[in-house]
Design a protein around this motif. Structure first.
Motif, PDB file in Angstrom:
ATOM      1  N   GLY A 172       0.815  -1.215   0.000  1.00 22.60           N
ATOM      2  CA  GLY A 172       0.000   0.000   0.000  1.00 22.60           C
ATOM      3  C   GLY A 172       0.840   1.251   0.000  1.00 22.60           C
ATOM      4  O   GLY A 172       2.061   1.215   0.217  1.00 22.60           O
ATOM      5  N   LEU A 173       0.202   2.380  -0.228  1.00 22.08           N
ATOM      6  CA  LEU A 173       0.917   3.648  -0.261  1.00 22.08           C
ATOM      7  C   LEU A 173       1.521   3.977   1.096  1.00 22.08           C
ATOM      8  O   LEU A 173       2.609   4.563   1.173  1.00 22.08           O
ATOM      9  N   ALA A 174       0.862   3.596   2.187  1.00 16.08           N
ATOM     10  CA  ALA A 174       1.350   3.949   3.523  1.00 16.08           C
ATOM     11  C   ALA A 174       2.740   3.379   3.784  1.00 16.08           C
ATOM     12  O   ALA A 174       3.607   4.069   4.331  1.00 16.08           O
ATOM     13  N   SER A 175       2.966   2.124   3.410  1.00 18.09           N
ATOM     14  CA  SER A 175       4.277   1.514   3.651  1.00 18.09           C
ATOM     15  C   SER A 175       5.353   2.156   2.787  1.00 18.09           C
ATOM     16  O   SER A 175       6.485   2.371   3.244  1.00 18.09           O
ATOM     17  N   LEU A 176       5.034   2.491   1.556  1.00 16.42           N
ATOM     18  CA  LEU A 176       5.990   3.190   0.695  1.00 16.42           C
ATOM     19  C   LEU A 176       6.262   4.600   1.216  1.00 16.42           C
ATOM     20  O   LEU A 176       7.391   5.089   1.162  1.00 16.42           O
ATOM     21  N   TRP A 177       5.217   5.236   1.724  1.00 15.99           N
ATOM     22  CA  TRP A 177       5.367   6.586   2.281  1.00 15.99           C
ATOM     23  C   TRP A 177       6.369   6.570   3.434  1.00 15.99           C
ATOM     24  O   TRP A 177       7.256   7.412   3.517  1.00 15.99           O
ATOM     25  N   ARG A 178       6.231   5.579   4.314  1.00 18.60           N
ATOM     26  CA  ARG A 178       7.161   5.483   5.454  1.00 18.60           C
ATOM     27  C   ARG A 178       8.589   5.222   4.976  1.00 18.60           C
ATOM     28  O   ARG A 178       9.545   5.770   5.535  1.00 18.60           O
ATOM     29  N   MET A 179       8.748   4.389   3.959  1.00 20.36           N
ATOM     30  CA  MET A 179      10.078   4.076   3.444  1.00 20.36           C
ATOM     31  C   MET A 179      10.799   5.334   2.968  1.00 20.36           C
ATOM     32  O   MET A 179      11.992   5.521   3.222  1.00 20.36           O
ATOM     33  N   VAL A 180      10.076   6.211   2.271  1.00 20.66           N
ATOM     34  CA  VAL A 180      10.696   7.414   1.720  1.00 20.66           C
ATOM     35  C   VAL A 180      10.837   8.500   2.778  1.00 20.66           C
ATOM     36  O   VAL A 180      11.897   9.110   2.937  1.00 20.66           O
ATOM     37  N   SER A 181       9.764   8.731   3.542  1.00 23.77           N
ATOM     38  CA  SER A 181       9.762   9.878   4.451  1.00 23.77           C
ATOM     39  C   SER A 181      10.718   9.695   5.630  1.00 23.77           C
ATOM     40  O   SER A 181      11.175  10.666   6.222  1.00 23.77           O
ATOM     41  N   ARG A 182      11.049   8.461   5.986  1.00 22.63           N
ATOM     42  CA  ARG A 182      11.910   8.259   7.145  1.00 22.63           C
ATOM     43  C   ARG A 182      13.298   8.848   6.945  1.00 22.63           C
ATOM     44  O   ARG A 182      13.971   9.210   7.909  1.00 22.63           O
ATOM     45  N   SER A 183      13.763   8.968   5.691  1.00 30.10           N
ATOM     46  CA  SER A 183      15.121   9.466   5.464  1.00 30.10           C
ATOM     47  C   SER A 183      15.189  10.676   4.545  1.00 30.10           C
ATOM     48  O   SER A 183      16.277  11.201   4.302  1.00 30.10           O
ATOM     49  N   ALA A 184      14.055  11.134   4.021  1.00 32.36           N
ATOM     50  CA  ALA A 184      14.086  12.224   3.043  1.00 32.36           C
ATOM     51  C   ALA A 184      14.677  13.508   3.625  1.00 32.36           C
ATOM     52  O   ALA A 184      15.499  14.173   2.992  1.00 32.36           O
ATOM     53  N   TYR A 185      14.261  13.867   4.836  1.00 24.27           N
ATOM     54  CA  TYR A 185      14.765  15.121   5.424  1.00 24.27           C
ATOM     55  C   TYR A 185      16.230  14.977   5.830  1.00 24.27           C
ATOM     56  O   TYR A 185      16.986  15.950   5.788  1.00 24.27           O
ATOM     57  N   ALA A 186      16.643  13.765   6.209  1.00 22.54           N
ATOM     58  CA  ALA A 186      18.065  13.534   6.490  1.00 22.54           C
ATOM     59  C   ALA A 186      18.892  13.732   5.233  1.00 22.54           C
ATOM     60  O   ALA A 186      20.015  14.245   5.278  1.00 22.54           O
ATOM     61  N   GLN A 187      18.352  13.331   4.068  1.00 20.35           N
ATOM     62  CA  GLN A 187      19.039  13.550   2.800  1.00 20.35           C
ATOM     63  C   GLN A 187      19.271  15.038   2.559  1.00 20.35           C
ATOM     64  O   GLN A 187      20.265  15.430   1.938  1.00 20.35           O
ATOM     65  N   LEU A 188      18.381  15.865   3.090  1.00 24.22           N
ATOM     66  CA  LEU A 188      18.494  17.319   2.933  1.00 24.22           C
ATOM     67  C   LEU A 188      19.230  17.956   4.112  1.00 24.22           C
ATOM     68  O   LEU A 188      19.144  19.173   4.307  1.00 24.22           O
ATOM     69  N   LEU A 189      19.941  17.122   4.885  1.00 26.38           N
ATOM     70  CA  LEU A 189      20.761  17.612   6.006  1.00 26.38           C
ATOM     71  C   LEU A 189      19.935  18.365   7.043  1.00 26.38           C
ATOM     72  O   LEU A 189      20.458  19.244   7.736  1.00 26.38           O
ATOM     73  N   HIS A 190      18.639  18.040   7.131  1.00 30.86           N
ATOM     74  CA  HIS A 190      17.729  18.687   8.080  1.00 30.86           C
ATOM     75  C   HIS A 190      17.729  20.208   7.919  1.00 30.86           C
ATOM     76  O   HIS A 190      17.595  20.949   8.885  1.00 30.86           O
ATOM     77  N   SER A 191      17.877  20.658   6.677  1.00 32.46           N
ATOM     78  CA  SER A 191      17.968  22.095   6.395  1.00 32.46           C
ATOM     79  C   SER A 191      16.656  22.626   5.818  1.00 32.46           C
ATOM     80  O   SER A 191      16.231  22.191   4.739  1.00 32.46           O
ATOM     81  N   PRO A 192      15.992  23.576   6.490  1.00 32.88           N
ATOM     82  CA  PRO A 192      14.783  24.178   5.919  1.00 32.88           C
ATOM     83  C   PRO A 192      15.051  24.846   4.575  1.00 32.88           C
ATOM     84  O   PRO A 192      14.189  24.836   3.691  1.00 32.88           O
ATOM     85  N   LEU A 193      16.255  25.416   4.399  1.00 37.17           N
ATOM     86  CA  LEU A 193      16.587  26.073   3.138  1.00 37.17           C
ATOM     87  C   LEU A 193      16.669  25.052   2.003  1.00 37.17           C
ATOM     88  O   LEU A 193      16.125  25.283   0.907  1.00 37.17           O
ATOM     89  N   LEU A 194      17.331  23.919   2.263  1.00 36.13           N
ATOM     90  CA  LEU A 194      17.397  22.876   1.247  1.00 36.13           C
ATOM     91  C   LEU A 194      16.020  22.280   0.977  1.00 36.13           C
ATOM     92  O   LEU A 194      15.707  21.918  -0.158  1.00 36.13           O
ATOM     93  N   LEU A 195      15.194  22.194   2.006  1.00 33.02           N
ATOM     94  CA  LEU A 195      13.831  21.699   1.824  1.00 33.02           C
ATOM     95  C   LEU A 195      13.064  22.619   0.886  1.00 33.02           C
ATOM     96  O   LEU A 195      12.398  22.156  -0.057  1.00 33.02           O
ATOM     97  N   ALA A 196      13.155  23.924   1.127  1.00 31.77           N
ATOM     98  CA  ALA A 196      12.449  24.886   0.269  1.00 31.77           C
ATOM     99  C   ALA A 196      12.954  24.798  -1.167  1.00 31.77           C
ATOM    100  O   ALA A 196      12.170  24.834  -2.124  1.00 31.77           O
ATOM    101  N   GLY A 197      14.275  24.673  -1.326  1.00 28.80           N
ATOM    102  CA  GLY A 197      14.838  24.553  -2.669  1.00 28.80           C
ATOM    103  C   GLY A 197      14.389  23.285  -3.365  1.00 28.80           C
ATOM    104  O   GLY A 197      14.112  23.284  -4.574  1.00 28.80           O
ATOM    105  N   THR A 198      14.298  22.189  -2.608  1.00 27.29           N
ATOM    106  CA  THR A 198      13.862  20.920  -3.190  1.00 27.29           C
ATOM    107  C   THR A 198      12.410  20.991  -3.629  1.00 27.29           C
ATOM    108  O   THR A 198      12.046  20.520  -4.719  1.00 27.29           O
ATOM    109  N   VAL A 199      11.556  21.575  -2.791  1.00 29.81           N
ATOM    110  CA  VAL A 199      10.140  21.714  -3.153  1.00 29.81           C
ATOM    111  C   VAL A 199       9.999  22.573  -4.405  1.00 29.81           C
ATOM    112  O   VAL A 199       9.257  22.228  -5.338  1.00 29.81           O
ATOM    113  N   ALA A 200      10.746  23.678  -4.455  1.00 31.51           N
ATOM    114  CA  ALA A 200      10.693  24.551  -5.636  1.00 31.51           C
ATOM    115  C   ALA A 200      11.206  23.823  -6.872  1.00 31.51           C
ATOM    116  O   ALA A 200      10.624  23.911  -7.960  1.00 31.51           O
ATOM    117  N   GLY A 201      12.315  23.072  -6.702  1.00 28.29           N
ATOM    118  CA  GLY A 201      12.884  22.364  -7.837  1.00 28.29           C
ATOM    119  C   GLY A 201      11.962  21.284  -8.368  1.00 28.29           C
ATOM    120  O   GLY A 201      11.761  21.160  -9.587  1.00 28.29           O
TER     121      GLY A 201
END
Length: 406
Positions: A284-313
C-alpha cells in the motif's frame, strides 16, 4: 491637452500571467535539457557489473546480515545466501537487532532445513549512544567476522535481499578484476502492487539522478554512493576508512559508507543488479510513504533552506510541464503549451528505460509528475515529522539528527 494612460484591461493581467507561465515552462524545459545530457546520463540503465575474470585464488568472504523483525521475508532471502555457489570459503553472520518476531529462531531453523554455508546468529543488544540500530548490528557482525574468520571481503546485505546462486562469485570477481574496494548493486525492488509500480521505479530513477552511476567511483569525481542492500567491501578498506564507527549516526548509511571509503582512498563502483532482488512487499501507499519519508529530510541535512529549494525544484521540473500543457490548451498560450509538452516528453523519455528495467509498460512514463508530487509530499512530511520529534522513525526506533546525538 493632457494625455492619460489607457487603463489596463482585464486581458493584460492574463497576458502577464501567461507570459510568466511560459517563461517558467521554458526554464523547466532547459532544466530537462541539462538533465538529459549533463547529469551523467543518469537515465540509462546499462550500468552492470564490470569485468568479472575469475581470480586464481578465491578469497574468504564473511556475509553480514543485519536483521530486525524480518521473519516475514527471511524464508525468501536467507536460503539464497546459504546456497551461494562460491569456490572459496564463505560464512553467514546474521545479527539480530532486537527482534520481537522470532527472527533468530527462524534463521536457525532455515539453516537446519536448507543447509549450505555455515550460519552464525547473534545479537549485540541495544545500540550504543549515537548509533543507528542497523550500523550497530553491522559493527557486531564485522567484529564476529574478524574474530572467527580471516575474510578478505565482507558482503553487507539486507535481510530482505535474495541473491542468485552465483551472486557472491560475480561480486568478488568484479572486485578483484577491477581493483575495487567497494562494489555495490542496486537490488531490483518488488513491483507487484499498483502503488509499487507507481512509486518504486521512480525511487531508483530519482536516486540515479542524485548519484549518477557512471560518475560513482570515476577518478577525480566527487560523486560517491552505494545501495545498502548489496555491498561487497574489502575488509582492509573498511578498516582504513574507519567504518562503521565513523558513520555510526548515519541514517542514509549506504551513501555515508561509500563516501567514507572513497575519501580514504578506496575505489568504489555502483550499478544496477540483474539477479539480486528485494523480496520486501510494499502493498500500500502507507508503507511506501514510510520508506521514503523516514530518510528524506536527512538527505536534505535537516535544512529548511534545502527543503524549500527541493520543493521549488520538484515543482518547476516535474509539475510545471503538465500544468503548462493544460493551461496552454485551455487558455490558448501556445508558447506554454509547446514548451510544456516538450519538457514532459523529455521527462517521460528519460523515465522509460527504468520502466523497461522493471519490466513495466512504458505508458507509465507520462505519470511521473504524479509520482513526483507524491515524493514532494513525502519529503515535506519527513520534515514535519522531524520537527515534531519523530525524526527518522523505523521499526520502533526514532533517530535524532547527528549533531543532537550523544
Amino acid at each position: 491637452m493632457a494625455v492619460f494612460p489607457r487603463a489596463a484591461g482585464p486581458g493584460c493581467g492574463r497576458l502577464r500571467r501567461v507570459s510568466a507561465l511560459t517563461w517558467i515552462t521554458v526554464g523547466s524545459l532547459a532544466a530537462w535539457g541539462w538533465l538529459l545530457l549533463g547529469q551523467g546520463f543518469f537515465w540509462r540503465t546499462d550500468v552492470r557489473l564490470p569485468d568479472r575474470t575469475p581470480p586464481a585464488d578465491w578469497p574468504a568472504v564473511a556475509i553480514v546480515v543485519p536483521a530486525r523483525d524480518e521473519a516475514g521475508v527471511l524464508p525468501s532471502s536467507l536460503p539464497s545466501l546459504l546456497a551461494q555457489d562460491y569456490p572459496g570459503r564463505a560464512e553467514v553472520f546474521l545479527v539480530d537487532d532486537g527482534s520481537s518476531d522470532g527472527t533468530s529462531e527462524l534463521a536457525r531453523a532455515l539453516a537446519a532445513r536448507h543447509g549450505g554455508l555455515p550460519l552464525t546468529v547473534d545479537s549485540p543488544g541495544e545500540p550504543g549512544p549515537g548509533w543507528t540500530g542497523k550500523l550497530w548490528a553491522v559493527r557486531h557482525g564485522m567484529a564476529l567476522a574478524r574474530a572467527r574468520t580471516d575474510a578478505e571481503y565482507l558482503l553487507l546485505t539486507d535481510a530482505d535481499i535474495a541473491h542468485a546462486p552465483d551472486s557472491l562469485r560475480e561480486l568478488v570477481a568484479a572486485a578483484r578484476s577491477n581493483g575495487l574496494d567497494l562494489v555495490s548493486q542496486m537490488a531490483r525492488l518488488r513491483v507487484a502492487s499498483f502503488w509499487e509500480r507507481l512509486v518504486v521505479p521512480a525511487f531508483v530513477y530519482f536516486f540515479a539522478q542524485l548519484y549518477p552511476f557512471r560518475r560513482v567511483g570515476r577518478p577525480g569525481a566527487r560523486t560517491a554512493a552505494a545501495a545498502g542492500g548489496c555491498v561487497l567491501l574489502r575488509r582492509e578498506a573498511a578498516e582504513r576508512a574507519g567504518v562503521p564507527e565513523r558513520i555510526r549516526q548515519a541514517v542514509i548509511d549506504d551513501v555515508a559508507l561509500a563516501r567514507a571509503v572513497q575519501r580514504s582512498g578506496g575505489r568504489i563502483w555502483l550499478g544496477l543488479a540483474d539477479r539480486v532482488e528485494s523480496v520486501r512487499p510494499y502493498p500500500g501507499l502507507a508503507s511506501l510513504w514510510r520508506m521514503v519519508s523516514r530518510s528524506a529530510y536527512a538527505q536534505l541535512l535537516h535544512s529548511p533552506l534545502l527543503l524549500a529549494g527541493t520543493v521549488a525544484g520538484l515543482t518547476v521540473v516535474y509539475l510545471v510541464p503538465p500544468v503548462a500543457v493544460v493551461a496552454g490548451a485551455l487558455g490558448g498560450a501556445e508558447g506554454a503549451l509547446v514548451a510544456g509538452a516538450a519538457a514532459w516528453a523529455v521527462m517521460a523519455g528519460t523515465f522509460a528505460p527504468m520502466l523497461r528495467y522493471y519490466r513495466l509498460p512504458v505508458w507509465w512514463a507520462p505519470l511521473l509528475p504524479v509520482t513526483a508530487l507524491l515524493y514532494l509530499l513525502m519529503t515535506v512530511d519527513s520534515a514535519v515529522q522531524h520537527h515534531r520529534g519523530r525524526g527518522a522513525a523505523w521499526k520502533g526506533r526514532t533517530y535524532t539528527r547527528p549533531e543532537a546525538a550523544p
